[in-house]
Motif scaffolding. Structure first.
Motif, PDB file in Angstrom:
ATOM      1  N   GLU A   1      37.904  37.521  49.810  1.00 33.91           N
ATOM      2  CA  GLU A   1      36.453  37.721  49.792  1.00 33.91           C
ATOM      3  C   GLU A   1      35.964  38.089  48.389  1.00 33.91           C
ATOM      4  N   LEU A   2      36.708  38.944  47.707  1.00 32.55           N
ATOM      5  CA  LEU A   2      36.317  39.328  46.345  1.00 32.55           C
ATOM      6  C   LEU A   2      36.451  38.153  45.386  1.00 32.55           C
ATOM      7  N   LEU A   3      37.483  37.352  45.562  1.00 29.91           N
ATOM      8  CA  LEU A   3      37.624  36.159  44.720  1.00 29.91           C
ATOM      9  C   LEU A   3      36.449  35.208  44.934  1.00 29.91           C
TER      10      LEU A   3
ATOM     11  N   HIS B   1      49.675  33.144  47.154  1.00 32.06           N
ATOM     12  CA  HIS B   1      49.231  33.862  45.959  1.00 32.06           C
ATOM     13  C   HIS B   1      49.262  35.353  46.240  1.00 32.06           C
ATOM     14  N   HIS B   2      50.021  36.103  45.451  1.00 28.60           N
ATOM     15  CA  HIS B   2      50.021  37.556  45.584  1.00 28.60           C
ATOM     16  C   HIS B   2      48.673  38.087  45.107  1.00 28.60           C
ATOM     17  N   LEU B   3      47.883  38.612  46.027  1.00 28.55           N
ATOM     18  CA  LEU B   3      46.555  39.099  45.664  1.00 28.55           C
ATOM     19  C   LEU B   3      46.630  40.251  44.672  1.00 28.55           C
TER      20      LEU B   3
ATOM     21  N   VAL C   1      43.419  42.370  36.016  1.00 26.34           N
ATOM     22  CA  VAL C   1      42.052  42.315  36.548  1.00 26.34           C
ATOM     23  C   VAL C   1      42.069  41.811  37.988  1.00 26.34           C
ATOM     24  N   LEU C   2      42.921  40.825  38.258  1.00 23.54           N
ATOM     25  CA  LEU C   2      43.045  40.348  39.637  1.00 23.54           C
ATOM     26  C   LEU C   2      43.470  41.488  40.559  1.00 23.54           C
ATOM     27  N   ALA C   3      44.446  42.284  40.116  1.00 24.16           N
ATOM     28  CA  ALA C   3      44.953  43.385  40.930  1.00 24.16           C
ATOM     29  C   ALA C   3      43.906  44.466  41.144  1.00 24.16           C
ATOM     30  N   ARG C   4      43.130  44.738  40.106  1.00 19.61           N
ATOM     31  CA  ARG C   4      42.189  45.852  40.156  1.00 19.61           C
ATOM     32  C   ARG C   4      40.860  45.480  40.806  1.00 19.61           C
ATOM     33  N   GLU C   5      40.414  44.241  40.609  1.00 19.53           N
ATOM     34  CA  GLU C   5      39.053  43.891  41.019  1.00 19.53           C
ATOM     35  C   GLU C   5      38.951  42.748  42.026  1.00 19.53           C
ATOM     36  N   PHE C   6      39.981  41.903  42.102  1.00 16.55           N
ATOM     37  CA  PHE C   6      39.877  40.709  42.947  1.00 16.55           C
ATOM     38  C   PHE C   6      41.092  40.582  43.865  1.00 16.55           C
ATOM     39  N   TYR C   7      41.322  41.631  44.646  1.00 19.06           N
ATOM     40  CA  TYR C   7      42.539  41.753  45.458  1.00 19.06           C
ATOM     41  C   TYR C   7      42.362  41.306  46.900  1.00 19.06           C
ATOM     42  N   THR C   8      41.252  40.619  47.208  1.00 18.38           N
ATOM     43  CA  THR C   8      41.072  39.983  48.516  1.00 18.38           C
ATOM     44  C   THR C   8      40.458  38.610  48.284  1.00 18.38           C
TER      45      THR C   8
END
Length: 209
Positions: A184-186, A131-133, A175-182
């Motif tokens: 750990e963040l997911l 999955h491309h973070l 939103v995935l790119a800006r806020e959930f890009y690791t």
């Protein structure tokens, strides 16, 4: 930046945590003393800016190192409290800075070599996808908006297909790119945590009606 293994000396296991805490406080204090005196190009060093980072040996550290830094090293018995100690303190700092520059300017990992044997969300040993973070369709926007450095654009997480699908259902690519890009963040998302608990209990390959 300035951590050195064994710098505080004690190895008694009963004092291990106390020593670790003391070392962290010590190195944090020394870093705060030194960091503002360093060139901005060195403080913001990355792989992309490595050609702009000055050679540590060319820095006028002898004249810019604050006396409090040298005094702290001397009070801890790491250098002597004389002119030889001043020289030793600068040598100590140069070694720490060389290590910092080497790490900060290291090339990014080859993401294909970060492959895991377990899904990074549900932790099952099942067939994995990557999955491309930072989803590829928003790479240009991510660079333009300066959300991430170019070296991070191809970072990936290794996920089973159900978890991969769950991630893309959780948020838009932007939103995935800006806020959930690791990962750990997911995993900090409540919905992903709930999905993780469910998915971890599922047997791979079993059809559900």
């Amino acid at each position: 930046m300035l951590a050195e293994p064994g710098i505080l000396g004690q190895t008694d296991s009963s004092h291990a945590q106390e020593d670790a805490d003391s070392l962290e406080d010590f190195t944090s204090y020394l870093s705060e003393e030194i960091w503002p005196t360093l060139p901005q190009s060195l403080r913001s060093a990355t792989h992309e800016t490595r050609d702009q980072v000055p050679d540590v040996d060319d820095l006028p550290l002898e004249s810019t190192v604050p006396p409090s830094f040298i005094d702290t090293l001397a009070s801890c018995g790491l250098v002597s409290a004389d002119s030889d100690g001043d020289h030793a303190a600068v040598s100590f700092l140069k070694k720490a800075l060389r290590d910092y520059v080497a790490e900060a300017c290291a090339p990014p990992p080859m993401w294909s070599k970060t492959r895991t044997t377990e899904c990074e969300i549900c932790e099952r040993e099942v067939p994995l996808t990557y999955h491309h973070l930072i989803p590829r369709e928003v790479h240009d926007k991510a660079l333009k908006k300066k959300w991430h450095p170019q070296a991070m654009l191809n970072s990936v997480a290794w996920l089973c297909r159900p978890c991969h699908t769950a991630v893309h259902h959780a948020a838009s690519n932007e939103v995935l790119a800006r806020e959930f890009y690791t990962v750990e963040l997911l995993l900090a998302r409540e919905d992903i945590q709930k999905w993780r608990k469910y998915a971890a209990k599922q047997r791979w390959g079993v059809r559900r009606g």
